[in-house]
Design an enzyme around this catalytic site. Structure first.
Site, PDB file in Angstrom:
ATOM      1  NE  ARG F  98       4.664  97.947 104.860  1.00 40.21           N
ATOM      2  CZ  ARG F  98       5.351  97.311 104.658  1.00 40.21           C
ATOM      3  NH1 ARG F  98       6.277  95.930 104.072  1.00 40.21           N
ATOM      4  NH2 ARG F  98       6.938  98.206 104.370  1.00 40.21           N
ATOM      5  CE  LYS F 133       1.770 123.659 100.568  1.00 37.95           C
ATOM      6  NZ  LYS F 133       2.197 124.139  98.697  1.00 37.95           N
ATOM      7  CE  LYS F 165       1.280 130.503 102.865  1.00 43.72           C
ATOM      8  NZ  LYS F 165       0.583 129.275 103.051  1.00 43.72           N
ATOM      9  CD  GLU F 195       2.039 134.716  99.580  1.00 42.85           C
ATOM     10  OE1 GLU F 195       2.008 134.144 100.681  1.00 42.85           O
ATOM     11  OE2 GLU F 195       2.363 134.518  99.116  1.00 42.85           O
ATOM     12  CG  ASP F 216       5.080 131.692  97.035  1.00 44.46           C
ATOM     13  OD1 ASP F 216       5.513 130.901  96.948  1.00 44.46           O
ATOM     14  OD2 ASP F 216       3.436 131.585  96.974  1.00 44.46           O
TER      15      ASP F 216
END
Lengths: 284, 284, 284, 284, 284, 284
Positions: F98, F133, F165, F195, F216
């Site tokens: 597993r 992410k 960002k 960004e 974006d």
């Protein structure tokens, strides 16, 4: 056990250098299966220490890497001399280079500085000893490097012997009070040393079954007197402001030990470099 | 996060110093509940770095210890100046002393050495930058100390930028081959620097979209020519054999960066001491 | 530092008991916000040790838990006596119970056994001391429990003093050979003890500046002679087959130390239990 | 996996014993390259458990050490019998001796105590089972030692089964309330056992689909009645005040399980010693 | 304890994201002392899980950060809804953002997927349960997220229950052989489940006191028959190829449990974002 | 080094699955010395990644296990195809199954999703790149899986490049302010990306020596204009709402990079299973 400790330290150092992404440059340039040979060369003369850490760095990236020692720990390398030859995966050699050298250069720097002082003692009987002024995390290796340079180790930490220093004496209210407190508490396998500033303090201290006295920053005449007063009943240690130039005259006072912080905290690294052989043949 | 890293390192250092048995001397002499004050004093002048590590050492043994910074990180302390005052449990002050100072003296030594070089650059635009020749395990702290001294950081490791060195070029079979291999493999957020030995290599390298070139151990005239050839299209970095004395003339060539390994691997520790006040009153 | 070590050990023990799924029973039955009080009660009389570990177990699950010591470490609790009262989150009390008691019962068992032997020494000057026969991982705590019981600590490990045992002597080829090897190698802060089987060996050993001798499994008459021969020049230690019954006669020989392995490796745990008050009111 | 856990525990124990400085005595006396043989001998008779930990201790210091089992885990050794022979580097044998024995003696002590109780059960069907009263950090090894002694394991922790104890019942407000709370929350792979003090409680509990009941500190007549009431519908377990002498009569009541805390928390260590052969030849 | 585990995992994740150099962008732009507020907003609707991990991420960088839950774990958030508001040091909010969201989005994705399946069961009594097909290192959190979505947990690992699968049966040589081997070895607190492929196997298995049977990849008619044969004597579990669409018909067969691997290994993350308020005022 | 990291992660995962008690089922059924062979088979087609983790899982339980790769990392497996064959101790194969699959299925799922997007780019020059992410703790492995799928890696963390960002811009008070702050602080080996929401912002940004811009969630027409404005002076990256269907039209705009979060956070696991051969003969 030393092996396990060295492996732990080298592993931390490799992860520190390789981060999350690994050796971007080497992986882009060097084929994964390529083999190579590399010489570790002393760019300046000195006493070598730390082969096992260097070896571990290469082995961790290539378990089959062969590390051949040419100038063993504790012996002198001349400038230009090859101190070790490594053979193995070319990527592993390139990637572990800096980590291996960071250990080897630092520890050899300590061994080299120690050896200088030991040689300066000459015919006198004094031992050069280190202190607890070591690099955080590397104390065991640095104390080993001191031994490679012909020096001796003082306490490894606050728990393997008692050393009553000036701040302790101040807090205790006197030399006698401090010594009594310590003798009444420590186990029977613990030695006790006392830092001494004056001959009067020395006489007070010698009234107790202590093992050693530390003369900190004494002038040469007073140091001589202090050694005489101690009279061989306890070990005597000189410390504070020890320079290479002053070693002979301090040693001549007859002290048993001369402790020096800077051989661990400020010894310059010994300059060692790694030369990769493109053809995989060592030039050593 | 830096806080967490510092705490981890200080914890390791404290366990290293305290071992299994703790501070035998202090526990025998100093009452468990006693409070005290201590001054951390610069025995020599220099630039300070590492207060957070020193603070953490005391806090770890006495969570309520108060650490008051007098000379902040990145600023200069004169010889004899009090750089911090600590108040708290007397045992904690005595026991954490060496660990706190081992961090503070080493990091301040690095900051002091860096500051010397930065000052020597004078009106020129060159930045002093460190290398990966750092103490195993302490790289993040030592790179911080470089910044405290007015220096700049080079790569933190093998994974945050590509640096093609002479061994890479030899293994790749040429500068162009090495650069192409790297540009084709690394991500778009990765800068690429190339070590250059000759002007011819430099011209080859400039044919590619690289970010910086490293001139290693060049003579002054060739270094000047190389900067001219680079013509501002890439950053230029000088390294190798950099001494305090040579900084002005190297900076005068117009290089953008001067990288120096010894500010991290061989800077002497700055001499700092801790004076405990028996009456619990700081003399600062 | 002891605090940090205790927290580490308690954390491991809690994870060991709680596994991946946590305390299934308590979480199903007891409301998350419920508060409670619990008494830790001695089911049998003995000497208490280990409150800090028990306290840490509760605090780790409820940082605001209040742990009130009623019978401090190193003092005696009668059967039925409440040794501590804990107040806090009811789930935390229930879940940490076993971990807290596993530390407290074991350490109190060691303290209780030690205290018995110490009391049996009576007016004699011999100190009861422990050995390195401790539970793997718990040595620091178990040596502390010995001190709580009035005993003294021998070496904490192989590195804080030298103890030349029979196997060493056999490998060295004789007592004198072994002692000389050790004296020539260990640092000046390291004490040296030698295991002695015969009076002849003892006389050989006393020719050297050693600190202590260990008489292993000697008959009472020979032990008496050996103490006489030692003549106060070195510390004398008796070990091997030490039972509570034999302590007075062994102590009467005048030995300085009696070392006993079973106070750490085989002392029965002291029976302590935790009684939760449903109404949240301690009955102590 | 057990191998990995054992290695982790042994590593911690070795570092605990060797500290920063290593085995001062052995390194001073025994040549680094010397080979030796050593017999691990039972000084008293008992059931052996823990060879893998002892083996790991020697292997960690000498990866080529050969550890030959003579009396395997789970079998009986007579007093004087050699249970294992180790061959390898003489320093490694000397240095790992205490760590290896600390594991082997403790675990064999548990196996021996368990075996005594199992033998006392005789023809009855009751199983001897351990509890969670284990040494912090060593639970997996101690539960294994119980199995070596012929015993069975109860829960490994709070998360692998539900056990509703008197404190839970008190907090829940009754047996039925506690059982319902647990059955409604735990997963379908979790067994549920309930501690029972009275026959009335037992009848209440049997109304629910529970798996086992625990009779704590019941008198023999009540225990007999309780087993009868349970009628084989659930497993029955007796605990509390279990002594070797009482085992036969308790087993005769027909309970399925007898759980005993002291086989893990208070079993005396089995006396085992290590005899080094100077000539490198085992006498076994 | 869950708190300690969450903190460990979050710490690893933060170090993974911050590396050696920290958040270069935020440290360059945002003043060290600046305070801010940020809203965590659901970009899509779903069931929330993981607030404690998100909270821990912010707290680790700013111990005084306030994390206010608006939509608690286990409840539904509409698209656009604010699920939490964080206030604290602006750098900490920016730097911990991704780590906090990486936990929260993944765990909420699992809760959301589980909730979908649970809702699809409708009036039937079947429970949705997860498997061991979880992300390495995150099993405890992912099993918690399943509970937040209304599901139930199966085994947490290989050691808290026995599950005899087809490979086991093949290796044992038959269902009966496998069951007998397990029943004879596992402790009395361990449940036993058996994977069943045919009705014949089922009848064989029911001859033993097992706790549950797992029907893997059965067609609907056979599944219905199997549930009938089991007749309530053991728990029945359906698994294999479970889709949202098939849940109602599977639940209608009367199985007690429906286990689904993909709710942990393949559930899409729930889209959540963090909006920093420049003015430090939450718009929620 | 990757090897060391993989071993660390696999070790954690194995301990997570095996807990304290180990694989109860397998140990009861399979003889300790039995050998077996097992095939890892793709139940669905996809791109494979993660063999080294699967290999490590088996090797950790059986150091002599042989793991033969049939479909290497980065290549496609058809449904039903055998991707690897493992031979070794039967218990080890069953117990590690597993854990091995949990790594292999997840990483292959990421590689498969990436490969889909890469193929959808077709003749265009855009690179598919991942984001931060990722699953906490598995970033290095997941970024590797992206490369196995033909994708490229973006930043590995907050410290290896600067990405300004929208939240940064808001806190800085504008694009120019944010860029200036970053350029003045970061080292010379750090790339800077910004960004961009509008063409006006883009023009402001291009006034500075930045390396890349991130568009974006732009509409296709605006994205096209933005690429034109950028004019090859900086790298251009599109992100936000990227689906397989939209890839071709986005790639057609001429952007250099398309970054997609869901290939790491929401890619469904690739279905792979392990078939044990009872006769120890692989059917592959």
């Amino acid at each position: 056990m030393r092996r396990l400790l060295v492996e732990d330290l080298v592993r931390v150092a490799l992860f520190e250098d390789l981060g999350r992404g690994g050796d971007l440059t080497t992986e882009a340039i060097v084929d994964a299966g390529r083999e190579a040979s590399a010489d570790i060369v002393a760019r300046a003369g000195g006493t070598i220490a730390g082969h096992d850490a260097a070896h571990a760095a290469f082995s961790m990236l290539d378990p089959r890497a062969a590390y051949e020692v040419r100038v063993p720990d504790g012996t002198a390398a001349a400038a230009g001399e090859c101190v070790a030859v490594v053979r193995g995966n070319a990527r592993a050699l390139m990637t572990a280079e800096r980590t291996a050298l960071n250990f080897l250069c630092r520890l050899s720097g300590i061994a080299t500085a120690t050896r200088c002082l030991v040689d300066a003692v000459g015919e006198h009987s004094a031992r050069i000893t280190c202190t607890r002024k070591t690099t955080p995390g590397l104390r065991v290796l640095e104390k080993y490097a001191v031994r490679c340079g012909g020096g001796y180790n003082h306490r490894f930490g606050l728990d393997d012997a008692a050393l009553i220093k000036d701040n302790h004496i101040a807090l205790a209210g006197g030399v006698a009070e401090a010594i009594q407190a310590v003798l009444g508490r420590v186990g029977h396998m613990v030695k006790v040393e006392v830092e001494i500033d004056t001959l009067e303090q020395l006489r007070d201290a010698l009234a107790f079954p202590i093992d050693a006295v530390l003369f900190d920053n004494m002038t040469l005449p007073i140091l001589r007197d202090a050694v005489t007063v101690a009279g061989g009943r306890v070990l005597t240690e000189a410390s504070g402001g020890i320079t290479l130039e002053r070693i002979p005259e301090i040693a001549a006072t007859g002290v048993d030990l001369i402790s020096v912080g800077w051989i661990t905290h400020s010894a310059p690294a010994l300059d060692l470099g790694l030369d990769v052989s493109v053809k995989g043949v060592s030039s050593c």
